[in-house]
Design a protein around this motif. Sequence first.
Motif, PDB file in Angstrom:
ATOM      1  N   SER A  45       0.818  -1.219   0.000  1.00 47.26           N
ATOM      2  CA  SER A  45       0.000   0.000   0.000  1.00 47.26           C
ATOM      3  C   SER A  45       0.851   1.268   0.000  1.00 47.26           C
ATOM      4  O   SER A  45       0.442   2.301   0.517  1.00 47.26           O
ATOM      5  CB  SER A  45      -0.972   0.009   1.190  1.00 47.26           C
ATOM      6  N   GLN A  47       3.539   1.839   1.623  1.00 46.22           N
ATOM      7  CA  GLN A  47       4.030   2.168   2.958  1.00 46.22           C
ATOM      8  C   GLN A  47       5.452   1.672   3.221  1.00 46.22           C
ATOM      9  O   GLN A  47       5.763   1.241   4.335  1.00 46.22           O
ATOM     10  CB  GLN A  47       3.083   1.583   4.018  1.00 46.22           C
ATOM     11  N   ASP A  53       6.958   7.481  -5.561  1.00 44.49           N
ATOM     12  CA  ASP A  53       5.933   8.501  -5.349  1.00 44.49           C
ATOM     13  C   ASP A  53       5.676   9.306  -6.615  1.00 44.49           C
ATOM     14  O   ASP A  53       4.581   9.796  -6.827  1.00 44.49           O
ATOM     15  CB  ASP A  53       6.357   9.476  -4.256  1.00 44.49           C
ATOM     16  N   LEU A  91      -3.877   1.096   5.436  1.00 39.52           N
ATOM     17  CA  LEU A  91      -2.693   1.777   5.925  1.00 39.52           C
ATOM     18  C   LEU A  91      -2.540   1.451   7.399  1.00 39.52           C
ATOM     19  O   LEU A  91      -3.423   0.854   8.012  1.00 39.52           O
ATOM     20  CB  LEU A  91      -2.794   3.281   5.673  1.00 39.52           C
ATOM     21  N   ALA A  96      -3.487   7.756   9.016  1.00 43.78           N
ATOM     22  CA  ALA A  96      -2.602   7.712   7.842  1.00 43.78           C
ATOM     23  C   ALA A  96      -3.433   7.799   6.563  1.00 43.78           C
ATOM     24  O   ALA A  96      -3.043   8.479   5.601  1.00 43.78           O
ATOM     25  CB  ALA A  96      -1.761   6.440   7.859  1.00 43.78           C
ATOM     26  N   ALA A  97      -4.575   7.139   6.532  1.00 40.51           N
ATOM     27  CA  ALA A  97      -5.464   7.232   5.369  1.00 40.51           C
ATOM     28  C   ALA A  97      -6.042   8.636   5.245  1.00 40.51           C
ATOM     29  O   ALA A  97      -6.166   9.169   4.136  1.00 40.51           O
ATOM     30  CB  ALA A  97      -6.582   6.189   5.482  1.00 40.51           C
ATOM     31  N   MET A 100      -3.528  10.771   3.563  1.00 35.15           N
ATOM     32  CA  MET A 100      -3.522  10.599   2.105  1.00 35.15           C
ATOM     33  C   MET A 100      -4.605  11.464   1.468  1.00 35.15           C
ATOM     34  O   MET A 100      -4.368  12.162   0.490  1.00 35.15           O
ATOM     35  CB  MET A 100      -3.785   9.136   1.713  1.00 35.15           C
ATOM     36  N   HIS A 126      -7.400   3.555   1.896  1.00 39.58           N
ATOM     37  CA  HIS A 126      -7.414   4.652   0.927  1.00 39.58           C
ATOM     38  C   HIS A 126      -7.177   4.016  -0.435  1.00 39.58           C
ATOM     39  O   HIS A 126      -6.281   3.193  -0.601  1.00 39.58           O
ATOM     40  CB  HIS A 126      -6.324   5.679   1.212  1.00 39.58           C
ATOM     41  N   GLY A 147       1.975   6.059   1.195  1.00 38.14           N
ATOM     42  CA  GLY A 147       0.666   5.458   1.040  1.00 38.14           C
ATOM     43  C   GLY A 147       0.395   5.233  -0.437  1.00 38.14           C
ATOM     44  O   GLY A 147       1.257   5.498  -1.286  1.00 38.14           O
TER      45      GLY A 147
END
Length: 171
Positions: A45, A47, A53, A91, A96-97, A100, A126, A147
């Motif tokens: 995911s 992570q 990115d 996540l 954390a989601a 995102m 997410h 993420g």
Amino acid sequence: MCGGAASRRPVVNPLLCLAGAEGYRAKRPSRYAVNAVTFSVFVNSGQICMSADRILVHESLAEEFTQKFMTKVASLQAGDPMHPHTVVGPLVTASAADRMAELVKDAVAKGATVLAGGGQPDGALHPATVLIGIPSDADLYYAEAFGPVCVVEAFTDDETAIVIANDAENG
């Protein structure tokens, strides 16, 4: 997060898709290239510190690659990692989601376009998300997503790709 959190310099991990990288087939982005980039961005995911990115694609391949990549990413199922069809799991936390979603929302508010995913998280889930046209004043431009979120950016020549890839504190 992997380093640079207090800095405004990017900590993104770029991945390059170059014209000619696959020999005679490089006139068109291959299924292999799309699958490799998908894995690079969305494994675990997104992570892990090695997750890509920002996807840098030579302009001669950008339109077709982006279309194929967007279609692939839109098909990635988010959900329970115990379900055999789940590709993008939760996540580490719901916050954390939420982070995102906020990064995507900020990027869109500043001019980026969501091609796949986006929206509000469902707890710690997410969806896999692809953006284009991210401006340098967007928080995502300077943040490691950590993420299931990435940006696709076209470049014109090797020198430009090098400048973009090196415009980071880490990676």
